[in-house]
Design a protein around this motif. Structure first.
Motif, short mmCIF file in Angstrom:
data_model
loop_
_atom_site.label_atom_id
_atom_site.label_comp_id
_atom_site.label_asym_id
_atom_site.label_seq_id
_atom_site.Cartn_x
_atom_site.Cartn_y
_atom_site.Cartn_z
N ASN A 1 -1.00 -12.50 10.50
CA ASN A 1 -2.09 -11.03 10.27
C ASN A 1 -3.17 -11.37 9.38
OD1 ASN A 1 0.38 -8.58 11.54
ND2 ASN A 1 -0.91 -9.84 12.59
N THR A 2 -3.51 -10.95 8.96
CA THR A 2 -4.93 -10.58 8.10
C THR A 2 -4.68 -10.47 7.13
OG1 THR A 2 -6.69 -9.86 9.30
CG2 THR A 2 -6.95 -11.95 9.44
N MET A 3 -5.38 -9.81 5.63
CA MET A 3 -5.00 -8.67 5.04
C MET A 3 -5.43 -7.29 5.29
SD MET A 3 -4.61 -10.81 1.25
CE MET A 3 -5.26 -9.21 0.71
N ARG A 4 -6.49 -7.98 6.33
CA ARG A 4 -7.43 -7.20 6.54
C ARG A 4 -6.32 -5.82 7.53
NH1 ARG A 4 -13.19 -6.26 9.50
NH2 ARG A 4 -13.50 -4.28 9.87
N GLN A 5 -5.70 -7.01 8.64
CA GLN A 5 -4.67 -6.30 9.46
C GLN A 5 -3.63 -5.71 9.09
OE1 GLN A 5 -4.30 -10.32 11.68
NE2 GLN A 5 -5.44 -9.20 13.48
N GLY A 6 -3.42 -6.30 7.86
CA GLY A 6 -1.97 -5.85 7.34
C GLY A 6 -2.85 -4.06 6.57
N LEU A 7 -3.07 -3.78 5.63
CA LEU A 7 -3.99 -2.80 5.25
C LEU A 7 -4.28 -2.16 6.12
CD1 LEU A 7 -6.33 -4.56 2.18
CD2 LEU A 7 -4.12 -3.12 1.98
N GLU A 8 -5.13 -2.35 7.47
CA GLU A 8 -5.20 -1.02 8.47
C GLU A 8 -3.95 -0.79 8.93
OE1 GLU A 8 -7.82 -3.37 11.12
OE2 GLU A 8 -9.37 -3.00 9.76
N LYS A 9 -2.62 -1.74 9.51
CA LYS A 9 -1.80 -1.09 9.90
C LYS A 9 -0.95 0.28 8.26
CE LYS A 9 1.60 -2.72 13.05
NZ LYS A 9 2.52 -3.90 13.95
N LEU A 10 -0.66 -0.79 7.48
CA LEU A 10 -0.10 0.20 6.20
C LEU A 10 -0.85 2.29 6.33
CD1 LEU A 10 0.88 -2.47 3.31
CD2 LEU A 10 1.95 -0.59 4.95
N ARG A 11 -2.07 1.97 6.29
CA ARG A 11 -2.85 2.86 6.63
C ARG A 11 -2.87 4.16 8.17
NH1 ARG A 11 -9.70 3.07 6.43
NH2 ARG A 11 -8.82 3.54 3.91
N HIS A 12 -2.87 3.31 8.50
CA HIS A 12 -1.97 3.60 10.43
C HIS A 12 -1.16 4.69 10.11
CE1 HIS A 12 -2.45 4.37 14.18
NE2 HIS A 12 -1.76 4.37 14.65
N HIS A 13 0.10 3.78 10.35
CA HIS A 13 1.51 4.36 10.11
C HIS A 13 1.45 5.50 8.33
CE1 HIS A 13 2.73 2.01 13.52
NE2 HIS A 13 1.78 1.04 12.74
N GLY A 14 0.83 4.93 7.30
CA GLY A 14 1.35 5.69 6.29
C GLY A 14 2.34 5.45 5.48
N ARG A 15 2.44 4.20 5.26
CA ARG A 15 3.86 3.46 5.59
C ARG A 15 3.38 2.73 3.55
NH1 ARG A 15 6.49 6.54 7.55
NH2 ARG A 15 7.23 5.38 9.10
N SER A 16 3.87 2.82 2.53
CA SER A 16 4.16 1.50 1.31
C SER A 16 4.72 0.42 1.62
CB SER A 16 4.19 2.50 0.46
OG SER A 16 5.74 2.73 0.60
N ALA A 17 5.29 0.23 2.32
CA ALA A 17 6.37 -1.21 2.71
C ALA A 17 6.22 -1.56 3.80
CB ALA A 17 6.91 -1.53 2.05
#
Length: 146
Positions: free
Chosen positions: A22-38
């Motif tokens: 996954n790209t960094m952008r996809q990773g950041l979007e998924k973290l935000r969407h799921h509300g996770r910090s890791a």
């Protein structure tokens, strides 16, 4: 006390995770969407390869000696999650409670793998505390915490 890790396991289908490509952008979007910090990171074969956190993304965004700062979302498309992974040791589904506790002290969750290193889920610190508090022999102060 003997605890079966499967009893504490949050299965893969209920866990937010990223693929290492996954790209960094996809990773950041998924973290935000799921509300996770890791979140755990797996490869396309389903094998656990590491963990990535908000901090890992942040540190990669800061310029370093010899590493330019990717400041636009377009530039984040060229970087992959595998480039910023950190180690978060996994445990096998057959691990002892002591092994699990050794890992959960340092991390909010412990990735669990099978004998082929395939990611099957996580055990969270909250799950362990809840389990220990439900035990009849748990210390009274531990019951008060939960």
């Amino acid at each position: 006390m003997i605890v079966n890790i499967a009893y504490l396991l949050t299965p893969k289908h209920r866990v937010a995770f990223l693929y290492d490509d996954n790209t960094m952008r996809q990773g950041l979007e998924k973290l935000r969407h799921h509300g996770r910090s890791a979140v755990p990171v797996i490869n396309r074969k389903g094998q656990y390869v590491g963990t990535v956190s908000e901090g890992d993304f942040l540190w990669r965004l800061l310029p370093d000696e010899g590493t330019p700062c990717p400041c636009s979302l377009k530039e984040l498309e060229r970087l992959h999650v595998r480039d910023i992974l950190r180690e978060n040791p996994s445990v096998r589904i057959t691990a002892s409670l002591d092994e699990l506790l050794d890992n959960i002290i340092r991390h909010n969750f412990v990735p669990v793998v099978d004998d082929l290193n395939s990611f099957i889920g996580i055990v969270t610190r909250q799950d362990i505390i809840r389990c220990l508090s439900e035990e009849k022999d748990a210390a009274p102060c531990l019951r008060k915490i939960v």
